[in-house]
Design a protein around this motif. Structure first.
Motif, mmCIF file in Angstrom:
data_model
loop_
_atom_site.group_PDB
_atom_site.id
_atom_site.type_symbol
_atom_site.label_atom_id
_atom_site.label_comp_id
_atom_site.label_asym_id
_atom_site.label_seq_id
_atom_site.Cartn_x
_atom_site.Cartn_y
_atom_site.Cartn_z
ATOM 1 N N SER A 46 8.421 -9.831 -5.203
ATOM 2 C CA SER A 46 7.574 -10.538 -4.240
ATOM 3 C C SER A 46 7.155 -9.649 -3.070
ATOM 4 C CB SER A 46 8.305 -11.773 -3.705
ATOM 5 O OG SER A 46 9.488 -11.374 -3.044
ATOM 6 N N SER A 47 7.635 -8.411 -3.031
ATOM 7 C CA SER A 47 7.281 -7.533 -1.905
ATOM 8 C C SER A 47 6.251 -6.488 -2.326
ATOM 9 C CB SER A 47 8.516 -6.856 -1.321
ATOM 10 O OG SER A 47 9.036 -5.925 -2.229
ATOM 11 N N LYS A 48 5.388 -6.145 -1.393
ATOM 12 C CA LYS A 48 4.379 -5.119 -1.621
ATOM 13 C C LYS A 48 4.796 -3.856 -0.888
ATOM 14 C CE LYS A 48 0.641 -8.328 -2.322
ATOM 15 N NZ LYS A 48 -0.531 -8.974 -1.777
ATOM 16 N N LYS A 49 4.532 -2.711 -1.525
ATOM 17 C CA LYS A 49 4.887 -1.415 -0.956
ATOM 18 C C LYS A 49 3.722 -0.468 -1.153
ATOM 19 C CE LYS A 49 9.685 -2.179 -2.168
ATOM 20 N NZ LYS A 49 10.880 -1.670 -2.773
ATOM 21 N N VAL A 50 3.741 0.646 -0.446
ATOM 22 C CA VAL A 50 2.729 1.689 -0.615
ATOM 23 C C VAL A 50 3.391 2.871 -1.313
ATOM 24 C CG1 VAL A 50 1.192 3.296 0.564
ATOM 25 C CG2 VAL A 50 1.469 0.966 1.431
ATOM 26 N N ALA A 51 2.708 3.372 -2.345
ATOM 27 C CA ALA A 51 3.238 4.510 -3.097
ATOM 28 C C ALA A 51 2.196 5.613 -3.173
ATOM 29 C CB ALA A 51 3.626 4.076 -4.510
ATOM 30 N N VAL A 52 2.634 6.843 -3.118
ATOM 31 C CA VAL A 52 1.769 7.985 -3.371
ATOM 32 C C VAL A 52 1.524 8.016 -4.879
ATOM 33 C CG1 VAL A 52 1.587 10.496 -3.307
ATOM 34 C CG2 VAL A 52 2.661 9.280 -1.409
ATOM 35 N N ASP A 53 0.264 8.163 -5.271
ATOM 36 C CA ASP A 53 -0.092 8.158 -6.690
ATOM 37 C C ASP A 53 -0.252 9.590 -7.192
ATOM 38 O OD1 ASP A 53 -1.025 7.739 -9.218
ATOM 39 O OD2 ASP A 53 -2.722 6.495 -8.633
ATOM 40 N N ALA A 54 0.737 10.065 -7.948
ATOM 41 C CA ALA A 54 0.703 11.430 -8.466
ATOM 42 C C ALA A 54 0.115 11.510 -9.869
ATOM 43 C CB ALA A 54 2.120 12.012 -8.471
ATOM 44 N N SER B 5 6.984 11.073 1.957
ATOM 45 C CA SER B 5 6.854 9.918 1.066
ATOM 46 C C SER B 5 8.236 9.419 0.686
ATOM 47 C CB SER B 5 6.090 10.312 -0.204
ATOM 48 O OG SER B 5 6.132 9.260 -1.142
ATOM 49 N N ASP B 6 8.366 8.102 0.556
ATOM 50 C CA ASP B 6 9.630 7.576 0.048
ATOM 51 C C ASP B 6 9.412 6.753 -1.218
ATOM 52 O OD1 ASP B 6 8.463 5.392 1.211
ATOM 53 O OD2 ASP B 6 10.223 4.750 2.305
ATOM 54 N N LEU B 7 8.162 6.769 -1.771
ATOM 55 C CA LEU B 7 7.874 6.098 -3.033
ATOM 56 C C LEU B 7 6.681 6.801 -3.685
ATOM 57 C CD1 LEU B 7 8.815 3.670 -4.774
ATOM 58 C CD2 LEU B 7 6.991 2.343 -3.690
ATOM 59 N N THR B 8 6.881 7.321 -4.895
ATOM 60 C CA THR B 8 5.822 8.039 -5.599
ATOM 61 C C THR B 8 5.717 7.544 -7.035
ATOM 62 O OG1 THR B 8 6.150 10.018 -4.257
ATOM 63 C CG2 THR B 8 5.012 10.324 -6.339
ATOM 64 N N ILE B 9 4.487 7.299 -7.481
ATOM 65 C CA ILE B 9 4.230 6.905 -8.867
ATOM 66 C C ILE B 9 4.288 8.159 -9.729
ATOM 67 C CG2 ILE B 9 2.538 5.924 -10.472
ATOM 68 C CD1 ILE B 9 1.388 4.355 -8.044
ATOM 69 N N VAL B 10 5.153 8.143 -10.748
ATOM 70 C CA VAL B 10 5.332 9.321 -11.593
ATOM 71 C C VAL B 10 4.952 9.078 -13.050
ATOM 72 C CG1 VAL B 10 7.083 10.371 -10.120
ATOM 73 C CG2 VAL B 10 7.780 8.816 -11.955
#
Length: 89
Positions: A31-39, A67-72
């Motif tokens: 239910s939470s939204k976050k921001v991620a760096v898109d690699a 960054s503390d969240l990255t899409i891998v």
């Protein structure tokens, strides 16, 4: 690592120089939204694998990257509502 769904891109024109031109995505974790760096170039609607902490900084390009969240990874097929298999007796 966590599995989240990409909701939409996030545009931020004013940012620190260390962010360079990295793409940002709004992702939903439950239910939470976050921001991620898109690699990896994910699109809205994609299910993706994200890493956090120091792994997120390194995956985004450098251990000093902020960054503390990255899409891998982009998941080819994921059905979060699929029934779980019965436990073996």
């Amino acid at each position: 690592m966590i599995i989240v769904k990409v909701i939409k891109p996030l545009v931020s024109t004013n940012r620190i120089p260390d962010f360079e031109h990295k793409h940002l995505q709004v992702v939903q974790d439950g239910s939470s939204k976050k921001v991620a760096v898109d690699a990896v170039g994910a699109k809205p609607g994609d299910w993706v694998i994200c890493v956090g902490s120091s792994a997120a900084r390194e995956a985004a390009g450098s251990k000093s990257y902020p960054s503390d969240l990255t899409i891998v990874g982009i998941i080819d097929h994921w059905d979060p509502d699929a029934p779980k298999p019965a436990a073996a007796s």
